[in-house]
Design an enzyme around this catalytic site. Structure first.
Site, mmCIF file in Angstrom:
data_model
loop_
_atom_site.group_PDB
_atom_site.id
_atom_site.type_symbol
_atom_site.label_atom_id
_atom_site.label_comp_id
_atom_site.label_asym_id
_atom_site.label_seq_id
_atom_site.Cartn_x
_atom_site.Cartn_y
_atom_site.Cartn_z
ATOM 1 N N CYS A 4 0.754 -1.145 -0.152
ATOM 2 C CA CYS A 4 -0.061 -0.091 -0.020
ATOM 3 C C CYS A 4 0.800 0.981 0.147
ATOM 4 O O CYS A 4 1.756 1.462 0.960
ATOM 5 C CB CYS A 4 -0.927 0.136 1.175
ATOM 6 S SG CYS A 4 -1.730 1.584 1.468
ATOM 7 N N CYS A 7 0.598 3.317 3.121
ATOM 8 C CA CYS A 7 1.232 2.702 4.295
ATOM 9 C C CYS A 7 2.777 2.885 4.348
ATOM 10 O O CYS A 7 3.423 2.916 5.218
ATOM 11 C CB CYS A 7 0.665 1.097 4.395
ATOM 12 S SG CYS A 7 -0.902 0.778 4.959
ATOM 13 N N HIS A 46 -4.656 1.239 8.265
ATOM 14 C CA HIS A 46 -5.072 0.952 6.847
ATOM 15 C C HIS A 46 -6.649 0.626 6.956
ATOM 16 O O HIS A 46 -7.000 -0.380 7.367
ATOM 17 C CB HIS A 46 -4.154 -0.251 6.084
ATOM 18 C CG HIS A 46 -4.599 -0.625 4.814
ATOM 19 N ND1 HIS A 46 -3.791 -0.068 3.672
ATOM 20 C CD2 HIS A 46 -5.505 -1.547 4.405
ATOM 21 C CE1 HIS A 46 -4.464 -0.343 2.571
ATOM 22 N NE2 HIS A 46 -5.392 -1.371 2.986
ATOM 23 N N ASN A 87 -13.278 9.627 -2.458
ATOM 24 C CA ASN A 87 -13.518 8.681 -3.558
ATOM 25 C C ASN A 87 -13.622 7.350 -3.342
ATOM 26 O O ASN A 87 -12.626 6.967 -2.492
ATOM 27 C CB ASN A 87 -12.502 9.011 -4.838
ATOM 28 C CG ASN A 87 -12.461 10.495 -5.297
ATOM 29 O OD1 ASN A 87 -13.477 10.829 -5.616
ATOM 30 N ND2 ASN A 87 -11.283 11.018 -5.604
ATOM 31 N N HIS A 98 -6.336 2.974 0.297
ATOM 32 C CA HIS A 98 -6.259 3.160 1.810
ATOM 33 C C HIS A 98 -6.980 4.715 1.805
ATOM 34 O O HIS A 98 -6.394 5.816 1.319
ATOM 35 C CB HIS A 98 -4.584 3.446 2.047
ATOM 36 C CG HIS A 98 -4.307 4.011 3.246
ATOM 37 N ND1 HIS A 98 -3.167 3.331 3.983
ATOM 38 C CD2 HIS A 98 -4.787 4.767 4.248
ATOM 39 C CE1 HIS A 98 -3.065 3.703 5.230
ATOM 40 N NE2 HIS A 98 -3.914 4.788 5.262
ATOM 41 N N HIS A 100 -8.377 8.260 2.252
ATOM 42 C CA HIS A 100 -7.765 9.413 2.505
ATOM 43 C C HIS A 100 -9.000 10.667 1.997
ATOM 44 O O HIS A 100 -9.675 10.418 1.052
ATOM 45 C CB HIS A 100 -6.492 9.949 1.491
ATOM 46 C CG HIS A 100 -6.969 9.333 0.004
ATOM 47 N ND1 HIS A 100 -6.758 8.163 -0.267
ATOM 48 C CD2 HIS A 100 -7.156 9.983 -0.974
ATOM 49 C CE1 HIS A 100 -7.194 7.967 -1.674
ATOM 50 N NE2 HIS A 100 -7.337 8.941 -2.099
HETATM 51 P P1 5GP Z 1 -8.001 8.854 -5.192
HETATM 52 O O1 5GP Z 1 -7.916 9.118 -6.668
HETATM 53 O O2 5GP Z 1 -7.357 7.554 -4.751
HETATM 54 O O3 5GP Z 1 -8.984 9.411 -4.598
HETATM 55 O O4 5GP Z 1 -6.647 9.773 -4.893
HETATM 56 C C1 5GP Z 1 -5.212 9.599 -4.965
HETATM 57 C C2 5GP Z 1 -4.504 10.578 -4.589
HETATM 58 O O5 5GP Z 1 -3.092 10.340 -4.328
HETATM 59 C C3 5GP Z 1 -4.624 11.379 -6.200
HETATM 60 O O6 5GP Z 1 -4.914 12.645 -6.216
HETATM 61 C C4 5GP Z 1 -3.029 11.217 -6.432
HETATM 62 O O7 5GP Z 1 -2.515 12.453 -7.190
HETATM 63 C C5 5GP Z 1 -2.415 11.198 -5.245
HETATM 64 N N1 5GP Z 1 -1.101 10.529 -5.138
HETATM 65 C C6 5GP Z 1 -0.853 9.257 -5.961
HETATM 66 N N2 5GP Z 1 0.746 8.930 -5.607
HETATM 67 C C7 5GP Z 1 0.879 9.672 -4.786
HETATM 68 C C8 5GP Z 1 2.400 10.057 -4.179
HETATM 69 O O8 5GP Z 1 3.429 8.908 -4.246
HETATM 70 N N3 5GP Z 1 2.608 10.890 -3.371
HETATM 71 C C9 5GP Z 1 1.653 11.861 -2.754
HETATM 72 N N4 5GP Z 1 1.987 12.783 -2.299
HETATM 73 N N5 5GP Z 1 0.265 11.675 -3.688
HETATM 74 C C10 5GP Z 1 0.023 10.625 -4.415
HETATM 75 ZN ZN ZN Z 2 -2.553 1.384 3.578
#
Ligand code: 5GP
Ligand code: ZN
Length: 114
Positions: A4, A7, A46, A87, A98, A100
């Protein structure tokens, strides 16, 4: 959860510069920001998606929203406005499994979202 991304960030295996952290949460800037302020409020625990939440997590999720409001206020966006988003799964575009909370601010945010 060894595979993850969040994580690994929480464990320090992938470097990040947290804007905030405490015993239950970590806040990092989104790597691909969609607004002038775009941060991710991440629990250390997690939990793959909102579908996996239990009643035991109620206080944790509440603290995520309260942290989002505090950060918006610290950055001067409390009066102007901001958006907080979870989301969940494919149709919402969840890519990291995970949970957020996205905090977006600093530009008008269209509604309904795409
Ligand atoms: P989701 O689409 O799952 O709601 O959001 C995941 C978010 O994580 C995305 O907005 C993406 O830009 C961000 N993200 C993906 N990989 C990384 C990373 O390695 N570091 C950081 N700071 N953000 C990330
Ligand atoms: Zn996780």
């Amino acid at each position: 959860m060894t595979d993850c991304l969040f994580c690994k960030i929480i464990a320090g295996q992938i470097p990040a510069a947290p804007l905030y952290q405490d015993e239950t949460l970590i806040v990092i800037k989104d790597i691909n920001p969609q607004a002038p302020l775009h941060v991710l409020i991440i629990p250390r625990k997690h939990i793959a998606s909102l579908n996996e939440l239990s009643a035991d997590d109620d206080a944790l999720v509440g603290s995520m929203f309260r942290r989002g409001a505090a950060l918006a206020r610290e950055h001067g966006y409390d009066e102007r406005g901001y958006r907080t988003v979870f989301n969940t799964n494919r149709d919402a575009g969840q890519t990291v499994f995970h949970i957020h909370l996205h905090l977006l601010a600093g530009r008008p945010l269209a509604w309904p979202p795409g």
